[in-house]
Design a protein around this motif. Structure first.
Motif, PDB file in Angstrom:
ATOM      1  N   ARG A 246       3.066  24.329  28.754  1.00  0.00           N
ATOM      2  CA  ARG A 246       3.462  25.466  27.929  1.00  0.00           C
ATOM      3  C   ARG A 246       4.377  25.120  26.751  1.00  0.00           C
ATOM      4  N   LEU A 249       2.807  26.035  23.449  1.00  0.00           N
ATOM      5  CA  LEU A 249       2.155  27.345  23.347  1.00  0.00           C
ATOM      6  C   LEU A 249       2.762  28.145  22.195  1.00  0.00           C
ATOM      7  N   PHE A 252       5.627  31.177  22.496  1.00  0.00           N
ATOM      8  CA  PHE A 252       6.216  31.199  23.845  1.00  0.00           C
ATOM      9  C   PHE A 252       7.682  31.605  23.775  1.00  0.00           C
ATOM     10  N   PHE A 257       7.357  35.633  29.076  1.00  0.00           N
ATOM     11  CA  PHE A 257       6.880  34.694  30.095  1.00  0.00           C
ATOM     12  C   PHE A 257       7.989  34.418  31.114  1.00  0.00           C
ATOM     13  N   TYR A 260       8.214  32.198  34.745  1.00  0.00           N
ATOM     14  CA  TYR A 260       8.461  30.771  34.963  1.00  0.00           C
ATOM     15  C   TYR A 260       9.882  30.499  35.451  1.00  0.00           C
TER      16      TYR A 260
END
Length: 402
Positions: A246, A249, A252, A257, A260
């Protein structure tokens, strides 16, 4: 056996198939019930592994609750699609509890092996954590052929990463990946108290100091030592794994997100809590020459955990409001697309089967999928009629030439 964003998610298929075949999609209560059960199982499994390392029952239960219902990682207990990662993690943590909670027997070894390999099948991504945690504890604690209980899960996980579709890749430099790893670790550590990376650095330093005291006093042994090692290995593996997948990404962030953060915190604090508990006791014994701790000391961990939970309520509220907004928009767009599939495009053209009525918010939902579900009788209009504004926006997406 198909990949989902690079993960092997075998159980998710059956849960969704039962939902579609037995209950339809106008209500998703079945999926929600399974999700709630998965959260309870993970909570109890974390409590069990901490209890096996001689952490008090109250602290074990409260710590499990804090890690499962972290406000800064609220995606994991709000978004029902997380049921597979939750169950996969619970399977690995339960296996770890069995490893450190008793002497090895053929039956216990077989159960541990089945739980670890089940974790791989339920969610191969989270199984990185589960297998690293369980197998490290197993190698540390068990002897002789009982260690072979970890081989099936290692073989299954290795097979998937060798031959499976691992999803899209986002190449980036090693320096960026390393920097991402550090931010992820500190943000996760600080997230357990509802704060950011500076708080995470403080948490890591204080925990490291107390663990160092415990090691110097030779009080971190047995189950606590096994968990400390297993937690360190699992945290390192999953941090590197997430960073590799990631770090590059686009767009991000640790808000959208936030799931995580829990992926890091569960193995991190499973390893840290028993060791810190012993380190604190060693410190107090050395400073105050205490052999019996005052009665008030037993209230310190529950109060601290309670405060950490309360500090996470603000981030939880903020994310849940945003998540609710996304859900309303997706549902409205799906309703509009269903209307178009049933009644046709205003121009008379057939809707495009590959069109994504919900866009990036729900890229797995296509017009073709909705058409198939309607044909199966699994869903109806879901609403009397969508709003004109939303309908018009979906018409442009779904109907060719609109």
């Amino acid at each position: 056996m198909a990949s989902f964003n690079g993960h092997l998610w075998m159980m998710q298929y059956w849960i969704y198939r039962l939902q579609v075949s037995w209950f339809g999609l106008d209500s998703h209560a079945f999926v929600c019930i399974v999700f709630i059960c998965s959260l309870v199982v993970l909570h109890l499994s974390i409590a069990a592994v901490l209890r096996a390392a001689s952490v008090s029952s109250a602290t074990s239960l409260l710590s499990g609750g804090l890690l499962v219902y972290m406000g800064t990682a609220s995606q994991n207990f709000i978004f029902a699609v997380q049921l597979s990662p939750t169950l996969a993690l619970a399977a690995g943590v339960t296996a770890t509890a069995l490893v450190i909670g008793g002497k090895p027997t053929p039956v216990r070894a077989a159960v541990v092996a089945m739980l670890l390999i089940a974790s791989v099948g339920i969610d191969s991504g989270v199984a990185l954590t589960s297998v690293a945690l369980g197998v490290t504890a197993l190698v540390w604690t068990w002897r002789r052929w009982y260690r072979l209980a970890g081989l099936p899960s290692l073989a299954a996980l290795g097979w998937w990463y060798l031959v499976g579709d691992l999803g899209p890749k986002f190449p980036t430099s090693k320096a960026t990946t390393a920097e991402f790893s550090l931010h992820l670790l500190l943000r996760s550590a600080g997230g357990v108290v509802g704060l950011g990376e500076i708080a995470g650095l403080v948490v890591v330093c204080v925990a490291g100091l107390l663990i160092g005291i415990g090691i110097s006093k030779h009080v971190i042994t047995g189950a606590s030592a096994a968990l400390l090692c297993a937690g360190a290995v699992a945290t390192s593996v999953v941090t590197v794994g997430i960073a590799q997948a990631r770090a590059g990404l686009p767009g991000f962030n640790f808000l959208d997100f936030n799931r995580y953060l829990q992926n890091i915190d569960v193995p991190l604090f499973i390893g840290v809590i028993p060791a810190v508990n012993l380190g604190v006791r060693a410190l107090l014994s050395g400073v105050g020459r205490l052999t019996v701790f005052p009665s008030w000391s037993r209230w310190a961990p529950p109060i601290g955990i309670g405060l950490a939970f309360v500090m996470g309520l603000g981030p939880c509220r903020d994310y849940s409001q945003q998540f609710h907004h996304w859900n309303v928009e997706v549902r409205q767009r799906v309703r509009s697309a269903v209307e178009i599939v049933l009644d046709g495009c205003p121009s008379g053209a057939a809707p495009s089967a590959a069109a994504l009525p919900a866009g990036d918010l729900s890229p797995q939902v296509t017009v073709g999928l909705l058409t198939e579900l309607l044909g199966r009788g699994a869903m109806h209009r879901l609403t009397p009629e969508a709003s004109a504004g939303a309908y018009a926006g979906v018409v442009e997406t779904v109907c060719p030439g609109s």
